[in-house]
Motif scaffolding. Structure first.
Motif, PDB file in Angstrom:
ATOM      1  N   SER A  11       0.824  -1.206   0.000  1.00  0.00           N
ATOM      2  CA  SER A  11       0.000   0.000   0.000  1.00  0.00           C
ATOM      3  C   SER A  11       0.858   1.256   0.000  1.00  0.00           C
ATOM      4  CB  SER A  11      -0.927  -0.005   1.205  1.00  0.00           C
ATOM      5  OG  SER A  11      -0.172  -0.264   2.360  1.00  0.00           O
ATOM      6  N   HIS A  56      -5.697   5.153  -7.725  1.00  0.00           N
ATOM      7  CA  HIS A  56      -5.101   5.324  -6.393  1.00  0.00           C
ATOM      8  C   HIS A  56      -3.615   5.623  -6.526  1.00  0.00           C
ATOM      9  CE1 HIS A  56      -8.510   3.050  -4.171  1.00  0.00           C
ATOM     10  NE2 HIS A  56      -8.708   4.350  -4.168  1.00  0.00           N
ATOM     11  N   ALA A  82     -10.036  10.615 -13.190  1.00  0.00           N
ATOM     12  CA  ALA A  82      -9.904  10.700 -11.730  1.00  0.00           C
ATOM     13  C   ALA A  82      -8.539  11.240 -11.319  1.00  0.00           C
ATOM     14  CB  ALA A  82     -10.128   9.323 -11.112  1.00  0.00           C
ATOM     15  N   SER A  86      -3.863  14.068 -18.821  1.00  0.00           N
ATOM     16  CA  SER A  86      -4.223  14.415 -20.194  1.00  0.00           C
ATOM     17  C   SER A  86      -2.940  14.654 -20.987  1.00  0.00           C
ATOM     18  CB  SER A  86      -5.109  15.659 -20.221  1.00  0.00           C
ATOM     19  OG  SER A  86      -4.400  16.757 -19.694  1.00  0.00           O
TER      20      SER A  86
ATOM     21  N   GLU B 330      -4.565   8.530 -30.638  1.00  0.00           N
ATOM     22  CA  GLU B 330      -5.562   9.502 -30.209  1.00  0.00           C
ATOM     23  C   GLU B 330      -5.224   9.921 -28.797  1.00  0.00           C
ATOM     24  OE1 GLU B 330      -9.280   7.450 -28.214  1.00  0.00           O
ATOM     25  OE2 GLU B 330      -9.192   6.979 -30.334  1.00  0.00           O
ATOM     26  N   THR B 331      -5.452  11.155 -28.544  1.00  0.00           N
ATOM     27  CA  THR B 331      -5.135  11.620 -27.201  1.00  0.00           C
ATOM     28  C   THR B 331      -6.436  11.851 -26.458  1.00  0.00           C
ATOM     29  OG1 THR B 331      -5.090  13.879 -27.961  1.00  0.00           O
ATOM     30  CG2 THR B 331      -2.975  12.724 -27.854  1.00  0.00           C
ATOM     31  N   TYR B 332      -6.314  11.841 -25.177  1.00  0.00           N
ATOM     32  CA  TYR B 332      -7.496  12.022 -24.346  1.00  0.00           C
ATOM     33  C   TYR B 332      -7.250  13.201 -23.421  1.00  0.00           C
ATOM     34  CZ  TYR B 332     -10.848  11.179 -20.664  1.00  0.00           C
ATOM     35  OH  TYR B 332     -11.843  11.304 -19.752  1.00  0.00           O
ATOM     36  N   THR B 333      -8.216  14.069 -23.365  1.00  0.00           N
ATOM     37  CA  THR B 333      -8.065  15.210 -22.480  1.00  0.00           C
ATOM     38  C   THR B 333      -9.054  15.089 -21.338  1.00  0.00           C
ATOM     39  OG1 THR B 333      -7.470  16.517 -24.367  1.00  0.00           O
ATOM     40  CG2 THR B 333      -8.020  17.711 -22.367  1.00  0.00           C
ATOM     41  N   SER B 334      -8.525  15.103 -20.177  1.00  0.00           N
ATOM     42  CA  SER B 334      -9.403  14.995 -19.017  1.00  0.00           C
ATOM     43  C   SER B 334     -10.188  16.291 -18.846  1.00  0.00           C
ATOM     44  CB  SER B 334      -8.558  14.731 -17.779  1.00  0.00           C
ATOM     45  OG  SER B 334      -9.335  14.936 -16.659  1.00  0.00           O
ATOM     46  N   SER B 336     -11.987  16.763 -16.026  1.00  0.00           N
ATOM     47  CA  SER B 336     -12.205  17.026 -14.593  1.00  0.00           C
ATOM     48  C   SER B 336     -10.877  17.092 -13.861  1.00  0.00           C
ATOM     49  CB  SER B 336     -13.062  15.921 -13.986  1.00  0.00           C
ATOM     50  OG  SER B 336     -12.363  14.723 -14.050  1.00  0.00           O
ATOM     51  N   GLU B 337     -10.926  17.757 -12.741  1.00  0.00           N
ATOM     52  CA  GLU B 337      -9.739  17.801 -11.889  1.00  0.00           C
ATOM     53  C   GLU B 337      -9.610  16.460 -11.183  1.00  0.00           C
ATOM     54  OE1 GLU B 337      -7.478  20.355 -11.480  1.00  0.00           O
ATOM     55  OE2 GLU B 337      -8.535  21.007 -13.270  1.00  0.00           O
ATOM     56  N   SER B 338      -8.511  16.270 -10.562  1.00  0.00           N
ATOM     57  CA  SER B 338      -8.298  15.022  -9.831  1.00  0.00           C
ATOM     58  C   SER B 338      -9.409  14.811  -8.805  1.00  0.00           C
ATOM     59  CB  SER B 338      -6.953  15.067  -9.128  1.00  0.00           C
ATOM     60  OG  SER B 338      -6.852  13.958  -8.282  1.00  0.00           O
ATOM     61  N   LYS B 339     -10.005  13.619  -8.861  1.00  0.00           N
ATOM     62  CA  LYS B 339     -11.065  13.316  -7.895  1.00  0.00           C
ATOM     63  C   LYS B 339     -10.561  12.384  -6.809  1.00  0.00           C
ATOM     64  CE  LYS B 339     -14.195  11.920 -10.892  1.00  0.00           C
ATOM     65  NZ  LYS B 339     -15.442  11.469 -11.471  1.00  0.00           N
ATOM     66  N   SER B 340      -9.268  12.272  -6.715  1.00  0.00           N
ATOM     67  CA  SER B 340      -8.732  11.288  -5.794  1.00  0.00           C
ATOM     68  C   SER B 340      -7.891  11.942  -4.706  1.00  0.00           C
ATOM     69  CB  SER B 340      -7.886  10.307  -6.597  1.00  0.00           C
ATOM     70  OG  SER B 340      -7.451   9.284  -5.785  1.00  0.00           O
ATOM     71  N   ASP B 344      -8.374   9.786   0.549  1.00  0.00           N
ATOM     72  CA  ASP B 344      -9.411   8.829   0.184  1.00  0.00           C
ATOM     73  C   ASP B 344      -8.808   7.637  -0.547  1.00  0.00           C
ATOM     74  OD1 ASP B 344     -11.991   7.960   0.087  1.00  0.00           O
ATOM     75  OD2 ASP B 344     -12.377   8.843  -1.866  1.00  0.00           O
ATOM     76  N   GLU B 345      -7.573   7.348  -0.208  1.00  0.00           N
ATOM     77  CA  GLU B 345      -6.891   6.292  -0.943  1.00  0.00           C
ATOM     78  C   GLU B 345      -7.290   4.921  -0.452  1.00  0.00           C
ATOM     79  OE1 GLU B 345      -5.209   6.585  -3.641  1.00  0.00           O
ATOM     80  OE2 GLU B 345      -5.540   8.711  -3.581  1.00  0.00           O
ATOM     81  N   ASP B 346      -6.715   3.975  -1.128  1.00  0.00           N
ATOM     82  CA  ASP B 346      -6.965   2.578  -0.887  1.00  0.00           C
ATOM     83  C   ASP B 346      -6.486   2.151   0.505  1.00  0.00           C
ATOM     84  OD1 ASP B 346      -7.148  -0.058  -1.070  1.00  0.00           O
ATOM     85  OD2 ASP B 346      -5.721  -0.315  -2.687  1.00  0.00           O
ATOM     86  N   LEU B 361       0.698   5.517   1.322  1.00  0.00           N
ATOM     87  CA  LEU B 361      -0.692   5.785   0.975  1.00  0.00           C
ATOM     88  C   LEU B 361      -1.505   4.568   1.295  1.00  0.00           C
ATOM     89  CD1 LEU B 361       0.552   7.162  -2.307  1.00  0.00           C
ATOM     90  CD2 LEU B 361      -0.534   8.533  -0.576  1.00  0.00           C
ATOM     91  N   PHE B 362      -2.507   4.747   2.097  1.00  0.00           N
ATOM     92  CA  PHE B 362      -3.278   3.581   2.495  1.00  0.00           C
ATOM     93  C   PHE B 362      -4.630   3.612   1.840  1.00  0.00           C
ATOM     94  CE2 PHE B 362      -3.336   6.844   5.768  1.00  0.00           C
ATOM     95  CZ  PHE B 362      -4.647   7.177   5.832  1.00  0.00           C
TER      96      PHE B 362
END
Lengths: 235, 362
Positions: A11, A56, A82, A86, B330-334, B336-340, B344-346, B361-362
């Motif tokens: 972890s 994560h 998440a 990009s 192809e590229t991908y553009t996010s 949204s901002e980081s939602k993590s 709130d980690e694992d 990180l737990f």
């Protein structure tokens, strides 16, 4: 012949380098970029791509730096969103849509974790080796044929978790979440029994929990279940 | 000639009992006369619960599948709802069930094992257990001498009951199949571990006024909450069972523990469980073991059901590695901002209190 190098598996961070002698890949990037560089002896230039299972940070921390270093990141749209990834180095992949990187053909597949769009990976190379990489999931819907290498999370054992909850060392809510987000020894054994493991040369047990696992016991039980060579990834 | 008159309860029993027997037989478990009696007694007890709430067995809101599962557990674990003291109890709960995309509410019977039920399970399924003798309630004014080992020689404990004072320990004399008699002892003071676990559980959503909602807490706030929690638990550990009388701590303790009239029976139950639950059981059948786990740990049972239904069901493969093309450019553009957020980690099954530095990180 696949060479697997574990840079860290817990972890605190996860990253693995796999190579078939022709193409090297990084699986996960869960450490600071500098740590990954150091662990690979600054040999980042031969990494053809980095596959990331989910957002994560212990799996994706170095992703932005890796992209800045000119290495493509392969991950799901959900994970990219998440983590706020990009740019042209980001390659968005989808479950059950295969693609190639060098000599590897990679089939991502859905897994069960409490995040946006997590993926596992089935990787085959031109030499006929086939590896499944499966982490941070509490079970796997899929079965695989002709595997030669298995890298699978074996996070905890139910009896150890129950003892820790009873002793007040693990919160019951943590236990509940654990059961729905990580692979237990018991479920890993069932998964291995459900797959054809006759040709498996190596099984790597990944992401063992610090408090809820017992490396020696897990190794022995998986060896007894499969008869294959079992390695426990260094934490 | 018409059929003999049957009461409603008899009709229900005649419906469920053969079904339970056939399901157990299919899973390699023979249902003896006592198991059948346990099923009948359970049906009668469930009927009383339903009657009390004005619900009939044919009520659409009632989850009858759940009742079948409960009766299977009762039969396989041989738990008698009519025994005195009770071995098993039933209560009615409203539960949300997903049907398609919709959540609907159903009424479900819930089963719980009483202390004597755990004794019954130990007596029936305890590994190498031949007989469970009545347990000793040792009180503070009793004379008690602990058992003693001299090498492999074993001197049993001595007990002269006076019936005075609080129960300070419980002793279970258990005869094993090799004819050896063991005395399993649980101390009152050790129940503090159960109390701490209980308080820890009760404080799950506690924020100590640091923030409104623990799920919206920042990393700093989470740290502050963790510090407060460990302070409370440390104080409880220092006070031992005296924590039950401490007004500051009582807010984190359920009344069943802290109220004077129920406290003693709670402490006795915990002392008994601390012995009985730890003695290994051998159910002789994976099916019965699974049913036992279902009762002891309903969260686990739910996860197991999901895994049994879905795991390892779909074979996938890479059909032809040479025919696969590289991923198209192809590229991908996010968007949204980081939602993590880092907090709130694992959890990865590790204790966050142990792993709390920045790199981990737990």
């Amino acid at each position: 012949m696949i060479d697997i190098q574990c840079l860290g598996s817990s972890s605190a961070g996860n990253a693995y380098r796999i190579s078939d002698g022709l193409t090297a890949l990084l699986l996960e990037a869960g450490f600071p970029y500098k740590s990954i560089q150091r662990a690979l002896n600054f040999g980042m230039s031969d990494i053809a791509g980095c596959l990331i299972t989910h957002e994560h940070l212990d799996h994706s921390k170095a992703a932005p730096d890796i992209m800045r270093a000119g290495i493509n990141i392969y991950t799901s749209a959900g994970t990219a969103a998440a983590r706020g990834l990009s740019g042209h180095r980001l390659k968005v992949i989808k479950a059950l849509e295969q693609f190639t990187i060098g000599t590897w053909t990679i089939l991502p597949f859905d897994i069960q974790h409490d995040v946006e769009e997590p993926l596992g990976f089935l990787l085959a190379n031109t030499a006929g080796d086939k590896l499944v990489f499966l982490t941070d999931t509490y079970y796997c819907r899929h079965r695989f044929s002709g595997l030669t290498h298995i890298m699978v999370e074996c996070n905890y054992s139910r009896d150890i978790v129950n003892e820790r909850v009873a002793a007040g060392h693990l919160h019951p809510a943590q236990k509940k979440r654990l059961m729905r987000s990580h692979f237990s020894l018991e479920n890993v054994k069932e998964m291995l029994k459900a797959n054809d493991t006759r040709n498996v040369e190596e099984i790597w047990l990944l992401h063992l929990s610090d408090g809820n696992s017992d490396a020696e016991r897990f190794k022995q039980e998986i060896q007894e279940t499969t008869g294959a060579l079992v390695r426990v990834a260094d934490r | 000639m018409g059929e003999p008159f049957q009461t409603g309860l008899a009709k229900i029993t005649n419906t469920f009992a053969p079904m339970i027997e056939s399901q157990l037989m299919n899973n390699g478990v023979n249902m003896d006369q006592y198991s059948k009696q346990c099923v009948i007694n359970a049906i009668s007890a469930i009927n009383t619960v339903l009657d009390g709430k004005g619900i009939t067995w044919s009520d659409e809101q009632l989850d009858r599948n759940n009742i079948t599962e409960i009766l299977l557990r009762v039969a396989s674990l041989k738990l008698n709802a009519s025994a005195s003291p009770k071995e098993v109890f039933f209560q009615l709960r409203n539960v949300k069930i997903k049907v398609g995309d919709k959540d609907i509410w159903k009424k479900q019977i819930e089963m719980g094992i009483e202390g004597d039920g755990n004794d019954a399970i130990l007596a029936n399924f305890g590994r190498n257990v031949s007989k469970v003798y009545p347990y000793w309630l040792v009180r503070e004014h009793d004379q008690f001498v602990y058992p003693k080992f001299r090498g492999v020689e074993y001197e049993p404990p001595e007990w002269s009951p006076t019936g005075q004072g609080e129960v300070i320990r419980i002793v279970y004399p258990i005869l094993h199949t090799d004819k050896t008699l063991h005395y399993y002892i649980s101390e009152r003071a050790d129940v503090v571990k159960n109390l701490i676990a209980h308080m820890n559980n009760n404080m799950m959503n506690e924020t100590f006024g640091v923030c409104q909602d623990r799920f919206k807490a920042t990393t700093d706030q989470k740290k502050q909450i963790a510090v407060k929690k460990s302070e409370v638990l440390k104080r409880a550990k220092e006070l031992g069972l005296g924590a039950l009388d401490e007004p500051d701590l009582q807010q984190y303790i359920s009344p069943a523990w802290s109220e004077y009239q129920s406290r003693e029976s709670m402490l006795i139950r915990k002392m008994r469980n601390n012995i009985v639950k730890k003695i290994p059981k051998d159910f002789g059948s994976a099916f019965v073991e699974m049913l036992h786990d279902d009762v002891i740990d309903p969260d686990y049972a739910e996860v197991r059901r999901e895994i049994n239904e879905n795991a390892n069901t779909e074979l996938i493969d890479i059909p032809d590695s040479t025919a696969t093309q590289p991923l198209k450019e192809e590229t991908y553009t996010s968007t949204s901002e980081s939602k993590s957020p880092p907090g709130d980690e694992d959890i990865s099954g590790d204790d966050p209190q142990i792993e709390s530095n920045d790199e981990v990180l737990f």
